[in-house]
Design a protein around this motif. Structure first.
Motif, short mmCIF file in Angstrom:
data_model
loop_
_atom_site.label_atom_id
_atom_site.label_comp_id
_atom_site.label_asym_id
_atom_site.label_seq_id
_atom_site.Cartn_x
_atom_site.Cartn_y
_atom_site.Cartn_z
N TYR A 5 3.31 62.38 10.32
CA TYR A 5 4.05 61.29 10.93
C TYR A 5 3.10 60.36 11.67
O TYR A 5 1.97 60.72 12.01
CB TYR A 5 5.12 61.82 11.88
CG TYR A 5 4.57 62.45 13.16
CD1 TYR A 5 4.40 61.70 14.32
CD2 TYR A 5 4.21 63.79 13.19
CE1 TYR A 5 3.89 62.26 15.47
CE2 TYR A 5 3.70 64.37 14.33
CZ TYR A 5 3.54 63.60 15.47
OH TYR A 5 3.02 64.17 16.62
N TYR A 64 6.03 60.26 7.58
CA TYR A 64 5.47 59.88 6.28
C TYR A 64 5.81 60.92 5.21
O TYR A 64 6.19 60.57 4.10
CB TYR A 64 3.95 59.71 6.38
CG TYR A 64 3.33 59.36 5.06
CD1 TYR A 64 3.44 58.07 4.54
CD2 TYR A 64 2.65 60.32 4.30
CE1 TYR A 64 2.89 57.74 3.31
CE2 TYR A 64 2.09 60.00 3.07
CZ TYR A 64 2.23 58.72 2.58
OH TYR A 64 1.69 58.40 1.36
N ASP A 65 5.68 62.19 5.54
CA ASP A 65 5.93 63.25 4.55
C ASP A 65 6.48 64.48 5.27
O ASP A 65 5.87 64.97 6.21
CB ASP A 65 4.65 63.60 3.80
CG ASP A 65 4.85 64.72 2.80
OD1 ASP A 65 5.95 64.80 2.22
OD2 ASP A 65 3.92 65.52 2.61
#
Length: 730
Positions: A246, A236-237
């Motif tokens: 994640y 995700y980032d």
């Protein structure tokens, strides 16, 4: 203008030839140009000598200033007719063709400069998505040098574009068969295979996903791979390699959110992540804690009556079926008939004394009955007027004493024997039993409605119909902190998010209005009755005012699409009718929305400023617009007639946008001053405060803030080592 050395056509004012590299400032070449045009060699030669001296002096003076400005642009590589060409420094007046293994293709991410200025990495033989990776020590390259190949290396084949520089002069790349490889000086390392994703911090560390494993490796120690996490679905980032967020499992509704890093143990944040959004540099996510039962929010007026209604049985709706037999002939005995009926619409034996050739009362009104015609007609009509409304659904009238007396009046009018009144009757008898379809269907429909309500009621009461109640967390700098519990709905927007909580839900919905659970879910949406919470980029928690909530609810309930944009001090709202409104946030409350433009299409919020376009029109065969910005509600027109698709916002606040007519660029400084660069610009790069390199009509130019100078021609793309940071706003 043509090159005096090779004859190639080049733009006027070129400092050197793009084809052969000839120095067009050199006096000897200027003399050749003049001599070629001379009609009188001797006189022209003298004139040319003087002119050449003057031109050389002026050219050198202009070039000195130009070259000084160009220093910030050094070096530059451009693509011309499928070949890479290098400009190291205009002071040295060189265009160097970079040998390659084949024609290059115009792809923006197929060449990079290393940060230490030692190498350029580039692709050649580019075909069907991959090519041959080469490296050049570009500072060592010299024009027409026989040793140029000494400084060019072919490193790998089947390399995908988009490779990334790491450390000072290293390179990270992926191959067509999804291998991840690293170049560090003269060493190449195959890091791993089956690569789905990779990234680098630009300095020393690399992360990638191979299979389902998230791995990390150091640029200086590529053999020592670290498994940061397993079972990874997607990241995700990953902007912070110490806090990589994640997802590892779950469905589309609930997912497992984890964090991993080079210096920390893999940690599960929650296995019930419902919502996730990034606002500024913070990540917000929700965790399911409990549930509410939907039936608790339903008004059910049928619960008692529905409980006693059962499925109807067809036999309970059976009714008798009757047949009717005409009375006539010698049958004149009333006692022989069990159930006498008469009729106004069916044949009666008396009117004709025949089973087949008799008439009904209505037909008898038009028949001739001899001398008794008028009396028979009057008696018959009187009967119809008095008793036709008593007919049953079959059209027959039960013979009561009153009906019997009226029938005798008809017989009397015809001066027939009184006992013949029986010939005006039918004998009704039971022929069988049938189902009353209408009544049975009505009962069944009622029971079916009950059954549907029971099914819906059961669903609303069941766990399957429960709605999740969540806690909202903020993840920042490696830690999670609780923002609010009892959260129902969260929606993220540009620069902020909005959410509500269970205690805000004060309404219920009637069972009659429910077709599915989603009708009840609508109670838990935003902008209903209470003042929703808002979070801006700074992380500050505020509330929507009643006026702001009512306006949002009004638009949502009307089906109007709405989008929101947040700063720390305002909320901008745009709707599908291009109306832009703003609500100020003060003392933790967002006030009522006030319209600031009735023709606005928001682009983005940057540094607290809303950028939007207005007056979008078709012009020059393109859609053009005026660009505005709003800072705390103060409107300012930034530029007019720009292309209505994107602009570039630089770190110093300047803006560059394409003109809508496809004929140049406009540069806008922080004071609103505009500078226009004319020409059909296909690519540009801002090199420093004033200098812009660009391609127009296939020619490469350098703009110094005041004027443009041609560099070379036949250019399809260029790359520079450094340019100013910016953000493209679409």
């Amino acid at each position: 203008m043509h090159c005096p050395k090779c004859g190639e056509k080049i733009p006027r004012g070129s400092l050197f030839c793009s084809e052969c590299g000839a120095d067009l400032k050199n006096a000897s070449y200027r003399s050749e140009v003049d001599d070629n045009e001379s009609g009188n060699k001797r006189n022209r030669h003298k004139i040319a000598a003087v002119a050449c001296a003057l031109l050389s002096g002026l050219a050198l003076m202009a070039f000195a200033a130009f070259a000084l400005a160009m220093r910030s642009a050094d070096p530059c590589v451009y693509l011309s007719q499928g070949t890479y060409k290098l400009i190291k420094d205009l002071d040295r007046e060189e265009v160097i063709e970079i040998p390659s293994a084949g024609s290059a293709t115009d792809t923006w991410n197929m060449l990079v400069f290393t940060s230490d200025g030692k190498y350029i990495y580039y692709l050649t033989n580019y075909c069907t998505g991959s090519g041959t990776l080469c490296r050049a020590k570009y500072k060592n390259l010299k024009k027409d040098s026989r040793k140029i190949d000494k400084y060019i290396e072919v490193l790998a084949t089947d390399v995908l574009p988009g490779f990334k520089c790491i450390d000072d002069n290293g390179l990270l790349y992926e191959t067509g068969d999804h291998r991840l490889c690293l170049i560090n000086g003269d060493e190449q390392t195959d890091i791993d295979e089956d690569i789905e994703y990779y990234s680098t911090d630009g300095e020393n560390r690399i992360i990638y996903i191979s299979g389902k494993d998230l791995k990390g490796v150091s640029f200086n120690d590529p053999e020592n791979k670290i498994i940061l996490a397993t079972g990874v679905d997607y990241i995700y980032d990953s902007k912070d390699f110490e806090n990589i967020l994640y997802f590892s499992s779950g469905d589309e509704v609930e997912r497992t959110l984890n964090v991993a890093g080079f210096s920390k143990e893999n940690r599960e944040l929650t296995d019930h992540c419902y919502d996730i959004a990034m606002v500024g540099d913070k990540v917000y996510y929700t965790v399911r804690d409990s549930e509410i039962n939907l039936y608790d929010y339903v008004i059910d007026d049928y619960a008692g009556s529905d409980a006693v209604i059962e499925e109807p049985k067809e036999e309970d709706y059976s009714i008798p079926e009757y047949s009717y037999e005409m009375i006539g002939g010698t049958d004149l005995n009333e006692s022989d008939s069990d159930d006498l009926y008469t009729t106004c619409i069916d044949r009666l034996y008396w009117y004709g004394e025949s089973t087949w050739w008799s008439y009904s009362m209505e037909e008898a009104l038009d028949r001739n009955w001899g001398i008794h015609t008028e009396d028979v007609r009057n008696a018959t009509k009187s009967f119809i007027d008095r008793f036709s409304s008593m007919a049953n659904e079959d059209g027959y009238i039960p013979v009561t004493d009153e009906v019997k007396a009226a029938l005798k009046e008809i017989v009397k009018a015809g001066e027939a024997p009184e006992e013949e009144w029986i010939w005006l009757c039918y004998n009704r008898y039971l022929s069988g039993m049938i189902t009353d379809s209408d009544a049975y269907q009505a009962a069944y429909d009622k029971w079916n409605a009950v059954r549907n309500r029971n099914s819906l009621r059961d669903l609303l009461k069941s766990a399957e119909g429960n709605y999740p109640v969540k806690s909202l967390y903020c993840y920042e700098d490696g830690d999670s902190r609780l923002i609010k519990d009892g959260v129902l709905t969260v929606e993220s927007y540009s620069g902020g998010l909005i959410f509500n909580t269970v205690d805000m839900i004060r309404e219920k919905i009637s069972l009659d209005e429910i077709n599915s659970v989603y009708d009840v879910y609508s109670l838990f949406g935003l902008f209903n009755t209470a003042e929703d919470y808002i979070i801006t980029g700074s992380g500050k928690l505020s509330r929507m005012s009643p006026g702001a909530s009512e306006r949002m609810a009004e638009l949502y309930n009307s089906g109007c699409y709405v989008n929101l944009y947040f700063t720390d001090k305002e909320i901008y709202m745009s709707d599908e009718y291009d109306v832009l409104s703003m609500a100020k946030i003060s003392n933790g409350v967002a006030g009522s929305f006030k319209m600031i433009s009735d023709d606005a299409r928001p682009w983005a919020i940057k540094d607290g400023i809303m950028y939007y376009s207005s007056d979008n029109v078709e012009k020059y065969g393109d859609t053009v617009c005026d660009l505005y910005r709003s800072e705390h509600g103060r409107l300012e027109c930034v530029a007019g007639d720009i292309a209505a698709d994107m602009f570039e916002l630089y770190e110093d606040g300047r803006i560059i946008a394409y003109l809508g007519d496809g004929n140049g660029l406009v540069v806008v400084d922080t004071k609103g001053n505009e500078t226009v660069i004319n020409g059909h610009v296909s690519q540009y790069a801002r090199l420093d405060r004033d200098m812009i390199m660009y391609i127009s009509g296939g020619d490469l130019f350098l703009f110094d803030g005041k004027e443009s100078r041609p560099i070379t021609s036949g250019v399809t793309r260029f790359w520079v080592k450094e340019q100013m940071d910016s953000e493209i706003i679409w």
